[in-house]
Design a protein around this motif. Structure first.
Motif, PDB file in Angstrom:
ATOM      1  N   GLU A   1       0.825  -0.778  -0.385  1.00 36.22           N
ATOM      2  CA  GLU A   1      -0.104   0.098  -0.456  1.00 36.22           C
ATOM      3  C   GLU A   1       0.874   1.397   0.298  1.00 36.22           C
ATOM      4  O   GLU A   1       1.897   1.303   0.339  1.00 36.22           O
ATOM      5  N   TRP A   2       0.307   2.131  -0.719  1.00 37.21           N
ATOM      6  CA  TRP A   2       1.094   3.771  -1.240  1.00 37.21           C
ATOM      7  C   TRP A   2      -0.234   4.628  -0.754  1.00 37.21           C
ATOM      8  O   TRP A   2      -0.774   4.518  -1.136  1.00 37.21           O
ATOM      9  N   SER A   3       0.287   5.700  -0.606  1.00 44.73           N
ATOM     10  CA  SER A   3      -0.468   6.572  -0.412  1.00 44.73           C
ATOM     11  C   SER A   3      -0.371   7.814  -1.535  1.00 44.73           C
ATOM     12  O   SER A   3      -2.132   8.538  -1.256  1.00 44.73           O
ATOM     13  N   SER A   4      -0.330   6.965  -2.664  1.00 44.25           N
ATOM     14  CA  SER A   4       0.144   8.529  -3.685  1.00 44.25           C
ATOM     15  C   SER A   4       1.123   7.822  -5.069  1.00 44.25           C
ATOM     16  O   SER A   4       1.742   6.147  -4.736  1.00 44.25           O
ATOM     17  N   THR A   5       0.130   8.227  -6.140  1.00 47.77           N
ATOM     18  CA  THR A   5       1.367   7.800  -7.221  1.00 47.77           C
ATOM     19  C   THR A   5       2.992   8.468  -7.197  1.00 47.77           C
ATOM     20  O   THR A   5       3.739   7.111  -7.472  1.00 47.77           O
ATOM     21  N   LEU A   6       2.629   8.963  -6.460  1.00 45.60           N
ATOM     22  CA  LEU A   6       4.349  10.088  -6.766  1.00 45.60           C
ATOM     23  C   LEU A   6       4.764   9.269  -5.682  1.00 45.60           C
ATOM     24  O   LEU A   6       5.903   9.007  -4.708  1.00 45.60           O
ATOM     25  N   GLU A   7       4.726   8.543  -4.115  1.00 43.75           N
ATOM     26  CA  GLU A   7       5.487   7.897  -3.165  1.00 43.75           C
ATOM     27  C   GLU A   7       6.136   6.432  -3.789  1.00 43.75           C
ATOM     28  O   GLU A   7       6.666   6.123  -3.321  1.00 43.75           O
ATOM     29  N   VAL A   8       4.343   6.169  -4.482  1.00 42.91           N
ATOM     30  CA  VAL A   8       5.389   4.492  -5.605  1.00 42.91           C
ATOM     31  C   VAL A   8       6.862   5.001  -5.871  1.00 42.91           C
ATOM     32  O   VAL A   8       7.048   4.809  -5.789  1.00 42.91           O
ATOM     33  N   ALA A   9       6.373   6.257  -6.992  1.00 40.06           N
ATOM     34  CA  ALA A   9       7.833   6.674  -7.949  1.00 40.06           C
ATOM     35  C   ALA A   9       9.254   6.665  -6.856  1.00 40.06           C
ATOM     36  O   ALA A   9       9.635   7.094  -6.923  1.00 40.06           O
ATOM     37  N   GLU A  10       8.707   8.032  -5.723  1.00 37.45           N
ATOM     38  CA  GLU A  10      10.170   8.649  -5.017  1.00 37.45           C
ATOM     39  C   GLU A  10      10.381   6.986  -4.159  1.00 37.45           C
ATOM     40  O   GLU A  10      11.389   6.678  -4.231  1.00 37.45           O
ATOM     41  N   GLU A  11       9.953   5.914  -4.245  1.00 38.62           N
ATOM     42  CA  GLU A  11      10.004   4.566  -3.402  1.00 38.62           C
ATOM     43  C   GLU A  11      10.628   4.212  -4.235  1.00 38.62           C
ATOM     44  O   GLU A  11      12.054   3.656  -4.167  1.00 38.62           O
ATOM     45  N   VAL A  12      10.699   4.262  -5.558  1.00 36.34           N
ATOM     46  CA  VAL A  12      10.897   3.650  -6.888  1.00 36.34           C
ATOM     47  C   VAL A  12      12.236   3.947  -6.792  1.00 36.34           C
ATOM     48  O   VAL A  12      13.551   3.346  -6.851  1.00 36.34           O
ATOM     49  N   ALA A  13      12.417   5.324  -6.763  1.00 37.03           N
ATOM     50  CA  ALA A  13      13.770   6.262  -6.492  1.00 37.03           C
ATOM     51  C   ALA A  13      14.471   5.699  -5.922  1.00 37.03           C
ATOM     52  O   ALA A  13      16.070   6.102  -6.261  1.00 37.03           O
ATOM     53  N   VAL A  14      14.031   5.645  -4.554  1.00 38.25           N
ATOM     54  CA  VAL A  14      14.457   5.670  -3.533  1.00 38.25           C
ATOM     55  C   VAL A  14      15.502   3.670  -3.791  1.00 38.25           C
ATOM     56  O   VAL A  14      16.793   3.768  -3.376  1.00 38.25           O
ATOM     57  N   HIS A  15      14.589   3.576  -4.133  1.00 34.17           N
ATOM     58  CA  HIS A  15      15.039   1.859  -4.081  1.00 34.17           C
ATOM     59  C   HIS A  15      16.305   2.287  -4.968  1.00 34.17           C
ATOM     60  O   HIS A  15      16.896   1.316  -4.816  1.00 34.17           O
ATOM     61  N   GLU A  16      16.039   2.123  -6.397  1.00 29.66           N
ATOM     62  CA  GLU A  16      17.731   1.994  -7.260  1.00 29.66           C
ATOM     63  C   GLU A  16      18.138   2.812  -6.752  1.00 29.66           C
ATOM     64  O   GLU A  16      19.440   2.146  -7.677  1.00 29.66           O
ATOM     65  N   ALA A  17      18.419   3.445  -6.197  1.00 25.26           N
ATOM     66  CA  ALA A  17      20.063   4.360  -5.515  1.00 25.26           C
ATOM     67  C   ALA A  17      20.624   3.301  -4.330  1.00 25.26           C
ATOM     68  O   ALA A  17      21.526   2.870  -4.580  1.00 25.26           O
ATOM     69  N   LYS A  18      19.365   2.483  -3.806  1.00 24.92           N
ATOM     70  CA  LYS A  18      20.007   1.139  -3.083  1.00 24.92           C
ATOM     71  C   LYS A  18      20.892  -0.531  -3.550  1.00 24.92           C
ATOM     72  O   LYS A  18      21.840  -0.553  -3.144  1.00 24.92           O
ATOM     73  N   VAL A  19      19.977  -0.229  -4.585  1.00 23.20           N
ATOM     74  CA  VAL A  19      20.502  -1.549  -6.018  1.00 23.20           C
ATOM     75  C   VAL A  19      21.467  -0.476  -6.556  1.00 23.20           C
ATOM     76  O   VAL A  19      23.232  -1.454  -6.337  1.00 23.20           O
ATOM     77  N   THR A  20      21.948   0.425  -6.868  1.00 16.62           N
ATOM     78  CA  THR A  20      23.377   1.071  -7.499  1.00 16.62           C
ATOM     79  C   THR A  20      24.069   0.842  -6.416  1.00 16.62           C
ATOM     80  O   THR A  20      25.359   0.574  -6.419  1.00 16.62           O
ATOM     81  N   ALA A  21      24.036   0.748  -5.218  1.00 16.98           N
ATOM     82  CA  ALA A  21      25.395   0.687  -3.809  1.00 16.98           C
ATOM     83  C   ALA A  21      25.139  -0.631  -3.588  1.00 16.98           C
ATOM     84  O   ALA A  21      26.097  -0.821  -3.472  1.00 16.98           O
ATOM     85  N   SER A  22      24.442  -1.136  -3.639  1.00 17.09           N
ATOM     86  CA  SER A  22      24.380  -2.809  -3.574  1.00 17.09           C
ATOM     87  C   SER A  22      25.762  -3.566  -4.686  1.00 17.09           C
ATOM     88  O   SER A  22      26.402  -3.743  -5.014  1.00 17.09           O
ATOM     89  N   ILE A  23      25.688  -2.549  -6.037  1.00 21.70           N
ATOM     90  CA  ILE A  23      26.556  -2.465  -7.057  1.00 21.70           C
ATOM     91  C   ILE A  23      27.275  -2.761  -6.996  1.00 21.70           C
ATOM     92  O   ILE A  23      28.587  -2.639  -7.459  1.00 21.70           O
ATOM     93  N   TYR A  24      27.854  -1.596  -6.370  1.00 19.00           N
ATOM     94  CA  TYR A  24      29.187  -0.691  -6.060  1.00 19.00           C
ATOM     95  C   TYR A  24      30.058  -2.047  -5.085  1.00 19.00           C
ATOM     96  O   TYR A  24      30.654  -1.916  -5.660  1.00 19.00           O
ATOM     97  N   ALA A  25      29.134  -2.265  -4.300  1.00 20.46           N
ATOM     98  CA  ALA A  25      29.532  -2.893  -3.483  1.00 20.46           C
ATOM     99  C   ALA A  25      30.134  -4.226  -3.553  1.00 20.46           C
ATOM    100  O   ALA A  25      31.558  -4.440  -3.428  1.00 20.46           O
ATOM    101  N   LEU A  26      28.937  -5.036  -4.575  1.00 20.85           N
ATOM    102  CA  LEU A  26      29.115  -5.918  -5.029  1.00 20.85           C
ATOM    103  C   LEU A  26      30.994  -5.340  -6.096  1.00 20.85           C
ATOM    104  O   LEU A  26      31.464  -6.773  -6.172  1.00 20.85           O
ATOM    105  N   TYR A  27      30.897  -4.953  -7.092  1.00 16.75           N
ATOM    106  CA  TYR A  27      31.854  -4.939  -7.462  1.00 16.75           C
ATOM    107  C   TYR A  27      33.475  -4.414  -6.528  1.00 16.75           C
ATOM    108  O   TYR A  27      34.634  -4.317  -7.100  1.00 16.75           O
ATOM    109  N   GLU A  28      32.814  -3.466  -5.589  1.00 19.54           N
ATOM    110  CA  GLU A  28      34.377  -3.747  -4.063  1.00 19.54           C
ATOM    111  C   GLU A  28      34.582  -5.093  -4.318  1.00 19.54           C
ATOM    112  O   GLU A  28      35.892  -5.617  -4.277  1.00 19.54           O
ATOM    113  N   THR A  29      33.919  -6.125  -4.283  1.00 15.22           N
ATOM    114  CA  THR A  29      34.037  -7.435  -4.141  1.00 15.22           C
ATOM    115  C   THR A  29      35.382  -7.506  -4.680  1.00 15.22           C
ATOM    116  O   THR A  29      36.075  -8.331  -4.385  1.00 15.22           O
ATOM    117  N   ALA A  30      34.579  -7.363  -6.052  1.00 12.86           N
ATOM    118  CA  ALA A  30      35.140  -8.370  -6.735  1.00 12.86           C
ATOM    119  C   ALA A  30      36.955  -7.164  -7.173  1.00 12.86           C
ATOM    120  O   ALA A  30      37.870  -7.987  -7.548  1.00 12.86           O
TER     121      ALA A  30
END
Length: 164
Positions: free
Chosen positions: A79-108
């Motif tokens: 559940e979300w309160s608005s379309t904007l809230e969903v989109a903002e959560e997507v943006a935040v989530h993608e930033a987390k994924v990016t950080a995770s990929i960077y950490a994986l690269y550091e491990t490599a």
């Protein structure tokens, strides 16, 4: 042969990618329930991309002689309160994924695992695109929010997005 450290790190990333897929599918269901079929379509395309990312990593482990160890995936928010809230959560989530990929690269890098470094270059480039797209949608929704009815125009536009 892939090292155990690298194998475990990639297995963790598979879990994160599958969670992303599950989260985006939940967002698609939320939009479908709100009769925003274009937004639902957009999130289904995103869901499929995340699943594809997980499978790229899955196949990479196998190609390197490693073992895929799938982990539990938490239930996503529904559940979300608005379309904007969903989109903002997507943006935040993608930033987390990016950080995770960077950490994986550091491990490599630490593991001196050159094949994994090369493979991860694709993911790094992909995340630049994902973050850009999410930020644009958030910016558009913030502009639209003032008028209200223009959300249907964006919904129609998102409904035309194809899977790349």
């Amino acid at each position: 042969m892939i090292s155990k450290i690298m194998q475990d790190a990639i297995n963790d990333q598979i879990q994160k990618e599958l969670y992303s897929s599950y989260l985006y599918l939940s967002m698609s269901a939320y939009f479908a329930d709100k009769s925003l079929s274009g937004f639902a379509h957009w999130m289904r395309v995103q869901e499929a991309e995340e699943r594809e990312h997980a499978m790229k990593l899955y196949d990479f482990i196998l190609e390197r002689g490693g073992r895929v160890m799938l982990k539990a995936i938490d239930a996503p928010k529904t559940e979300w309160s608005s379309t904007l809230e969903v989109a903002e959560e997507v943006a935040v989530h993608e930033a987390k994924v990016t950080a995770s990929i960077y950490a994986l690269y550091e491990t490599a890098l630490k593991e001196k695992d050159y094949p994994t470094q090369i493979m991860l270059q694709w993911f790094i480039s992909e995340q630049v695109e994902e973050e850009k797209n999410a930020a644009e949608i958030v910016a558009n929704l913030k502009l639209i929010e003032k008028g209200g009815t223009a959300i249907y125009v964006l919904d129609h536009q998102l409904g035309k997005r194809g899977g790349d």
